[in-house]
Design a protein around this motif. Structure first.
Motif, PDB file in Angstrom:
ATOM      1  N   SER B  98      32.028  33.653  33.929  1.00 19.56           N
ATOM      2  CA  SER B  98      33.176  32.491  33.634  1.00 19.56           C
ATOM      3  C   SER B  98      34.406  32.894  34.157  1.00 19.56           C
ATOM      4  N   ASN B  99      34.218  33.773  34.703  1.00 20.20           N
ATOM      5  CA  ASN B  99      35.390  34.034  35.817  1.00 20.20           C
ATOM      6  C   ASN B  99      34.801  32.803  36.870  1.00 20.20           C
ATOM      7  N   SER B 107      39.841  36.642  32.880  1.00 14.04           N
ATOM      8  CA  SER B 107      40.822  37.297  32.805  1.00 14.04           C
ATOM      9  C   SER B 107      41.014  38.161  33.074  1.00 14.04           C
ATOM     10  N   CYS B 108      41.957  38.618  33.151  1.00 14.19           N
ATOM     11  CA  CYS B 108      42.073  39.876  33.710  1.00 14.19           C
ATOM     12  C   CYS B 108      43.021  41.427  33.301  1.00 14.19           C
ATOM     13  N   ARG B 110      43.716  44.463  31.450  1.00 13.30           N
ATOM     14  CA  ARG B 110      45.130  45.014  30.555  1.00 13.30           C
ATOM     15  C   ARG B 110      45.534  45.846  32.072  1.00 13.30           C
ATOM     16  N   HIS B 145      50.195  33.838  36.495  1.00 12.22           N
ATOM     17  CA  HIS B 145      50.049  34.838  35.402  1.00 12.22           C
ATOM     18  C   HIS B 145      50.425  34.729  33.950  1.00 12.22           C
ATOM     19  N   TYR B 147      49.664  35.623  29.735  1.00 14.48           N
ATOM     20  CA  TYR B 147      49.971  36.504  28.723  1.00 14.48           C
ATOM     21  C   TYR B 147      49.561  36.010  27.053  1.00 14.48           C
ATOM     22  N   GLY B 149      46.898  33.922  23.737  1.00 13.61           N
ATOM     23  CA  GLY B 149      44.960  34.213  23.441  1.00 13.61           C
ATOM     24  C   GLY B 149      45.587  34.294  22.048  1.00 13.61           C
ATOM     25  N   ARG B 153      46.233  38.260  25.645  1.00 13.95           N
ATOM     26  CA  ARG B 153      44.997  38.524  26.816  1.00 13.95           C
ATOM     27  C   ARG B 153      45.888  38.258  28.068  1.00 13.95           C
ATOM     28  N   HIS B 154      45.518  39.105  29.244  1.00  9.04           N
ATOM     29  CA  HIS B 154      46.060  38.727  30.056  1.00  9.04           C
ATOM     30  C   HIS B 154      45.162  37.869  31.173  1.00  9.04           C
ATOM     31  N   LEU B 155      45.725  36.711  31.654  1.00  6.01           N
ATOM     32  CA  LEU B 155      44.506  35.589  31.683  1.00  6.01           C
ATOM     33  C   LEU B 155      45.653  35.555  33.923  1.00  6.01           C
ATOM     34  N   THR B 157      45.420  31.681  35.576  1.00 10.95           N
ATOM     35  CA  THR B 157      44.783  29.900  35.263  1.00 10.95           C
ATOM     36  C   THR B 157      45.032  29.997  36.730  1.00 10.95           C
TER      37      THR B 157
END
Lengths: 346, 346
Positions: B98-99, B107-108, B110, B145, B147, B149, B153-155, B157
């Motif tokens: 996915s990344n 999806s970073c 935490r 960056h 946060y 969802g 979660r950290h993302l 984009t």
DNA sequence: ACATCTTGTCGGCCTTTCCGACAATGCGT
DNA sequence: ACGCATTGTCGGAAAGGCCGACAAGATGT
């Protein structure tokens, strides 16, 4: 649209025109006794880049000449002839709304594509290739170049949008493609008059292009300097210094930022001669190519000479902006005083 | 996953392990009489960047020691203590499908976000910020960056996709965030084993990032060198030279490219000691953390010791890959010989 | 073994970009 | 003034990217 003279050619330097490129009012001291136009030889030309805006400007070294040294029908002097004509090939296009509206691509004029880009494989039904022009900072860009549509035309698609975003281009700004002596392709930009007059509203949303650090790190400085430079790009004192040197027949340097609507302050002798051979009189009708509101297209505007008189009573002999005019179309509100060599009699 | 020792710490150097990092077979001359493992002090560590692939590798200067100089329960030596532990904070993550699948973001983890990125404003319902990490070439990137969802979660984009495209990342490659001594954020990458073993299939489709010129201009060279380096990254002669120096107790340099599945050839004394305190025997059951097929996740595989014997009859005393093993899951086809310190008894 | 926390994947939806149709403009005759 | 060549604009279509839902996997108890 821009006419930079060649090295070793002769031009006439107009102090009044130079003053219009300052961002401050230029007050010529009364005791200067300035000639309205001084013949000069172009000793050197250096092209420089404004690191903030990517704009290209020219730095010209001018050597004052005696009038006797100048033949009005010959723009060049010295041993070097016009062979330097065969130097760079370039093409400039003013961006349309569609070009800049992030809607997609750049409809590339046929002449531009055919003279500057590598030839496409026209045997292919949908010929495409990538071109890799370099900007003034040495950064290489990639544009997808396609020849398609009905009727067929040249387009730059992928990569164009990134360029527009990174360079903060808007409709009215100009794009320049240049093929240099090594036949390497370069790309430059020129901001429209409007953009020059206002503060940048910088808000890049994409990946940091090469301009990011540059533009943001000097953001404060940029705001200030741009705010001050409402009209031109040079300091009043630089103009005064140039004039001081020119009246003493000393070589001097001028900086020239091309600006739509602000005429060049150095003009070829032959152009002036041709213009002054005409007996200008009230009622004469003329046309002049001008760019539209947003500079996206050029249009011939027609008008009439209202009067023929020196703009500055202090310089009664000056032909600078000799013509006071009225326009057929009321749209043209500013531009009431023109140089004879800017217009064409109809 | 990678364990680079600290400067001034002690390690054991394994010539056999070093040889596995060469891209050519390494034939040790019979008269070398190589010790299977040599204690060394790490005199210096230099991190370098492969300009073609952006990969970071380490260059270690090792000074051979006498066995008497090494205490097996203490990995460090000299006046400088482990305070250098408080050096850089970093986080490494292997990219999932996915990344890398250009589907969008990253999806970073935490821990990564909370320890390395500037703190978000969690009072905001949808906290977002931009982070500006710098790559090994000094190029600055922008990642959005967020946060969000459910669960939160950290993302990363916007900007992530450009990075993936520019760096030619695929799932299995690793991403490294580092906060340096000036608390500046950096971003690095490490290609997966698979990628290292095959020729790059370069086909960037976007704007030229900084890597374009680099990767394309040296394309031919890259192909060749990568083709040859099927297994490792160093020359056989470099290994032989290192061994020649080490047997003569001379300081020597080694280059270490971290490679999944190829163990490090320098190991902490304490680790070896702990591993060798165990009486390894056939039938002992163990587990080992390993990455899945595409390196996207780690999984504990379980197996059984099949035999305990030196891999190379010429080095009967060597503990390198001492354990011949069988795996419960048939999936693990390669990896039949392991180092005692790589596994964990269950 | 269970509960809880973390994060990989998926499909929906929105934005951006690509594309040819069409028409407006401009140029030459 | 007319015709042809050129190119600006538009709306549909395709691709790319953002989003939360859900659940698989990891971790701690």
């Amino acid at each position: 649209m821009v006419q930079i003279p060649e090295v070793n050619s002769n031009i006439f330097y107009f102090p009044q025109g130079h003053a219009e490129h300052a961002y401050q009012p230029v007050h010529f001291p009364a005791d200067f006794n300035i000639p309205s136009q001084i013949p000069c030889r172009v000793a050197a030309i250096h092209y420089r880049v404004d690191p903030h805006t990517d704009e290209v400007y020219a730095k010209l070294r001018l050597v004052p000449l005696h009038v006797s040294q100048v033949r009005f029908d010959d723009d060049t002097v010295g041993g070097i002839d016009n062979m330097s004509e065969t130097k760079y090939q370039s093409y400039t296009k003013t961006l349309t709304q569609s070009n800049a509206n992030n809607g997609g691509g750049f409809s590339c004029p046929r002449k531009c594509a055919e003279t500057l880009f590598p030839p496409l494989d026209y045997s292919d039904m949908l010929p495409t290739q990538d071109i890799f022009p370099m900007d003034v900072h040495g950064e290489t860009w990639r544009f997808r170049h396609a020849y398609r549509g009905m009727p067929k035309r040249h387009l730059l698609t992928t990569g164009w949008s990134d360029f527009v975003t990174d360079k903060l281009l808007v409709s009215g700004d100009s794009l320049v493609f240049v093929r240099d002596e090594h036949s390497d392709l370069h790309v430059g930009i020129r901001r429209s008059k409007k953009r020059n007059d206002c503060i940048f509203n910088f808000s890049s949303k994409r990946k940091l292009g090469p301009s990011y650090n540059r533009l943001t790190s000097s953001f404060g400085e940029l705001r200030i300097s741009d705010k001050v430079m409402g009209i031109g790009k040079v300091k009043a004192e630089d103009v005064l210094e140039a004039v001081r040197l020119v009246v003493n027949m000393q070589p001097f340097d001028v900086v020239y930022y091309p600006r739509v609507g602000t005429p060049e302050f150095f003009v070829k002798p032959s152009l002036i001669r041709k213009a002054l051979q005409i007996r200008w009189w009230c009622g004469m009708r003329f046309k002049m190519a001008m760019e539209t509101e947003d500079s996206s297209r050029t249009h011939w505007f027609v008008g009439e000479i209202a009067s023929v008189e020196a703009v500055d009573p202090a310089c009664p002999d000056s032909v600078w902006r000799l013509l006071r005019v009225t326009w057929d179309e009321a749209v043209v509100t500013n531009m009431k005083m023109l140089n004879p060599w800017e217009v064409e009699i109809v």
